[in-house]
Enzyme design. Structure first.
Site, short mmCIF file in Angstrom:
data_model
loop_
_atom_site.label_atom_id
_atom_site.label_comp_id
_atom_site.label_asym_id
_atom_site.label_seq_id
_atom_site.Cartn_x
_atom_site.Cartn_y
_atom_site.Cartn_z
N GLU A 76 0.82 -1.20 0.00
CA GLU A 76 0.00 0.00 0.00
C GLU A 76 0.87 1.27 0.00
O GLU A 76 0.56 2.23 -0.68
CB GLU A 76 -0.91 -0.02 1.24
CG GLU A 76 -2.04 0.98 1.19
CD GLU A 76 -3.10 0.65 0.14
OE1 GLU A 76 -3.27 -0.54 -0.16
OE2 GLU A 76 -3.72 1.59 -0.38
N ASP A 77 1.93 1.24 0.73
CA ASP A 77 2.66 2.49 0.99
C ASP A 77 4.03 2.62 0.33
O ASP A 77 4.66 3.66 0.42
CB ASP A 77 2.86 2.69 2.50
CG ASP A 77 1.54 2.83 3.23
OD1 ASP A 77 0.54 3.09 2.56
OD2 ASP A 77 1.52 2.66 4.46
#
Ligand code: MN
Length: 716
Positions: A76-77
């Site tokens: 996600e990051d």
């Protein structure tokens, strides 16, 4: 922050055969991936996944779960992909990380308290592997522990509310009492700081009044048990501010006694020792009647086992005591997670998986109240549903098999009508893609409504289907009206008259039409022939010229079959050679005209073919033709498409799949030009009629790698 070797040591302490290399690689990968990112607290970001992993070692989870925790935010990051995780850490870890990433979408959802129940179910449904849920809960726990660092008060509130409404009840649901209590308490502190502070103040003052009573009672109980040669550990435990607050709210009481806030726990080595300990306690201290409960012989519905009693204990204090074995204790604190201990280390993975899920299902099975039962029933019904998110985190529940088009119509009719494409989890997908749990769906829209008839073949919701049908009918009619108008205008021109709606109105009764639009639509659709309309409009006018004769021949011959070429068209002159024009490749369902060429016979064109312009000065050569009823069943009809397709792996197979899925048969395919980025090609497709071809065009337009699709029209 936990050091790499510490983490590995912790895992090894309960899982001697732990995959050390996996843990080490995951630790380093996460640290590198998160790089210089920082948390709101100013800590390096990678401290977070490491703390989450640390929390999970308390549950004694396996090394795959711990690696998942370390990697849970990398997709996600950071730039990491699931494929990369799979290559480096194996399919199982990748699957778990993917699961946690999908659950992460929930954090995007805005203020939707009324959806709490749905969202909890979503989490359960998503967590096909319960370890995914455990990582997510640990993730949330650590985020709550560090919540104070977030500056934006609104955001803190939102996260706390979500934790209270969704995550704490979920933790309770799977029996993770320790997580539940801490999550609630941290949320409570954020949501009701005054209430929290007042609870703490009262706890402090009670503690002062009691002056070390907890320690003295603990020692005294320990000595009593030891005196009877029973090995057990005794501990006093204060209740959390939130649970006291809740109890006070529920029972509408003030708390003033130590008994209200401290519980004592005796942990023994065997079940038999539990009853022995109970006997010892009851012999030594007066028992408070009505407070004894045996949850060992009759466990609570969620599987909880313990003996509960209240006695007038040392120093004449009324105290609550829970007696349980270590196993019972772990189960009470960690619920289903406790089953994941490495007792089963030798078992095949699938068995473990099964064992793992069974307790969860049993808990749901043993549901006591009607509400819980209902819940369980609904859980089974999840099989028929998928839960998807809008880019802003709104949760949309759809029947299984639903596509982005269903999603779009579920959001709003306007969204559905203007859909031109969709991204699922950030990637362009064909519109017929079946959505999966947790998919984030972004609908690409045009400024004008243009639902495609072909969508009807893959949507599953009634709403989408009804909207598409209504729109298609409307659109078709518009097209037929426009076409009918063009034909009518031509009739007026040929008669040397100006176009007149009044004249058309005058002909309505004779043609059995209700309105001018109806008349034009019928003319466009071919329900009325131009000859019929011509006669109704200009009954007195004598038919003149070859064109008129040809038309009258056409009318007179309606229904006769072509003698040549097997082309199922009516209005042909018998014996005359006939063929379909290659410039426009007419298909059944399209308006057609014939052009008579001496020596060549009749060439059939579509009414909008550019070639016809070359014959505008010679109306005597035009024949008014129509396809026979059922023409689509007769002979082979070929539509020619001009496609521009991205030059990338799989693009050709995508487009052939799209054609095949729509029951088209490719009879010829020719690449006409090819660049680094794109192919241009002509594709001949055998179809039933123009509508069928239209469906295929629509389907092809939905293919990501197809950048344009046009019906091939040669220009002369
Ligand atoms: Mn996280």
């Amino acid at each position: 922050m936990i050091r790499q070797y510490e983490l590995v040591e912790r895992v090894k302490s309960y899982e001697p055969g732990a995959d050390e290399a996996l843990l080490n690689r995951a630790y380093v990968f996460s640290m590198k991936a998160h790089g210089a990112q920082t948390r709101a607290s100013g800590d390096p970001y990678f401290a977070h996944p490491i703390e989450v992993a640390g929390i999970l070692t308390e549950l004694k989870l396996d090394s795959t779960s711990i690696a998942t925790a370390l990697l849970h935010d990398t997709v996600e990051d950071t730039g990491a992909t699931i494929d990369e995780i799979g290559d480096l850490f194996g399919a199982e870890t990748a699957r778990l990380v993917d699961g946690v990433t999908k659950l992460g979408r929930l954090d995007l959802q805005s203020d939707q308290a009324h959806q709490a129940e749905n969202l909890r179910k979503f989490l359960l449904a998503m967590s096909e592997d319960i370890r995914v849920l455990l990582v997510k809960l640990a993730d949330r726990l650590h985020n709550m522990r560090t919540l104070r660092h977030i500056r934006d008060a609104g955001k803190r509130q939102r996260i706390a509310r979500e934790t209270m409404e969704i995550y704490a009840p979920l933790a309770e649901r799977i029996g993770l009492q320790a997580f539940k209590a801490e999550l609630e308490d941290l949320s409570f502190a954020e949501l009701n700081p005054d209430g929290y502070r007042s609870m703490e103040a009262q706890l402090d003052s009670l503690r002062d009044q009691a002056g070390g009573i907890v320690e003295r009672v603990t020692e005294s109980l320990t000595a009593t048990l030891r005196g009877e040669r029973l090995r057990a550990s005794v501990s006093g435990r204060e209740k959390k501010p939130y649970s006291i607050w809740q109890k006070m709210q529920r029972k509408k009481l003030a708390f003033e006694k130590l008994t209200d806030i401290v519980g004592f726990r005796v942990v023994t080595e065997s079940e038999e020792d539990c009853y022995r300990a109970l006997g010892i306690v009851h012999r030594n201290y007066p028992m408070v009647p009505g407070r004894f409960k045996d949850y060992i012989s009759t466990p609570k519905p969620n599987g909880y086992r313990s003996l509960h009693t209240t006695v007038i204990g040392p120093e004449q204090r009324r105290i609550e005591i829970q007696i349980r074995t270590r196993d019972m204790h772990e189960e009470a604190e960690y619920g289903v997670a406790a089953h994941w201990l490495f007792k089963q280390a030798g078992e095949a993975r699938d068995d473990r998986q099964q064992r793992w899920l069974r307790p969860l299902l049993e808990i749901l099975d043993k549901a006591s109240g009607p509400e819980e039962l209902l819940e369980h029933t609904k859980l089974e019904m999840f099989q028929d549903e998928v839960f998807c998110f809008s880019p802003r985190g709104a949760l949309i529940t759809l029947p299984r098999g639903a596509t982005p088009v269903d999603f779009a119509y579920a959001v709003h009719t306007d969204v559905g009508d203007t859909t031109v494409g969709a991204k699922v989890n950030g990637r362009m997908v064909p519109l017929w893609t079946q959505l999966e749990n947790g998919d984030q769906v972004e609908i690409l829209r045009s400024s004008v409504p243009q639902p495609q008839p072909a969508w009807e073949s893959f949507v599953v919701t009634g709403r989408a289907r009804a909207c598409i049908r209504r729109f298609t009918r409307l659109k078709e009619r518009e097209q037929f009206v426009a076409l009918g108008q063009a034909v009518a205008e031509k009739l007026f021109r040929e008669a040397g008259e100006d176009y007149s709606e009044a004249l058309l109105e005058g002909a309505l009764a004779r043609l059995k039409q209700r309105s001018v639009d109806d008349l034009l639509a019928a003319l466009g659709r071919g329900d009325l022939t131009s000859g019929e309309v011509d006669e109704a409009l200009f009954p007195a006018r004598r038919l003149q010229g070859i064109a008129r004769r040809a038309l009258s021949v056409a009318r007179g011959r309606r229904g006769t079959k072509a003698g040549d070429g097997g082309i199922p068209v009516r209005g042909l002159i018998p014996g005359m050679a006939v063929h379909l024009a290659e410039c426009c490749n007419p298909l059944p369902g399209e308006r057609i005209v014939g052009i008579v060429t001496t020596g060549k016979g009749v060439t059939i064109h579509t009414i909008d073919c550019d070639t016809l312009e070359g014959f505008s000065d010679t109306p005597e050569r035009w024949l008014d033709l129509a396809w026979e009823a059922g023409a689509e069943e007769k002979g082979v009809h070929v539509g020619r498409l001009n496609l521009i397709v991205a030059n990338e792996t799989g693009s050709l197979s995508e487009l052939t799949t799209a054609i095949a899925k729509n029951k088209g048969n490719i009879s010829n395919l020719k690449i006409t030009s090819r660049s680094l980025d794109f192919f241009e090609m002509l594709v001949d497709v055998e179809v039933r009629d123009v509508r069928h071809l239209g469906n295929i065009v629509a389907a092809l337009r939905a293919v990501t790698s197809v950048s344009s699709v046009e019906r091939e029209r040669a220009h002369h």
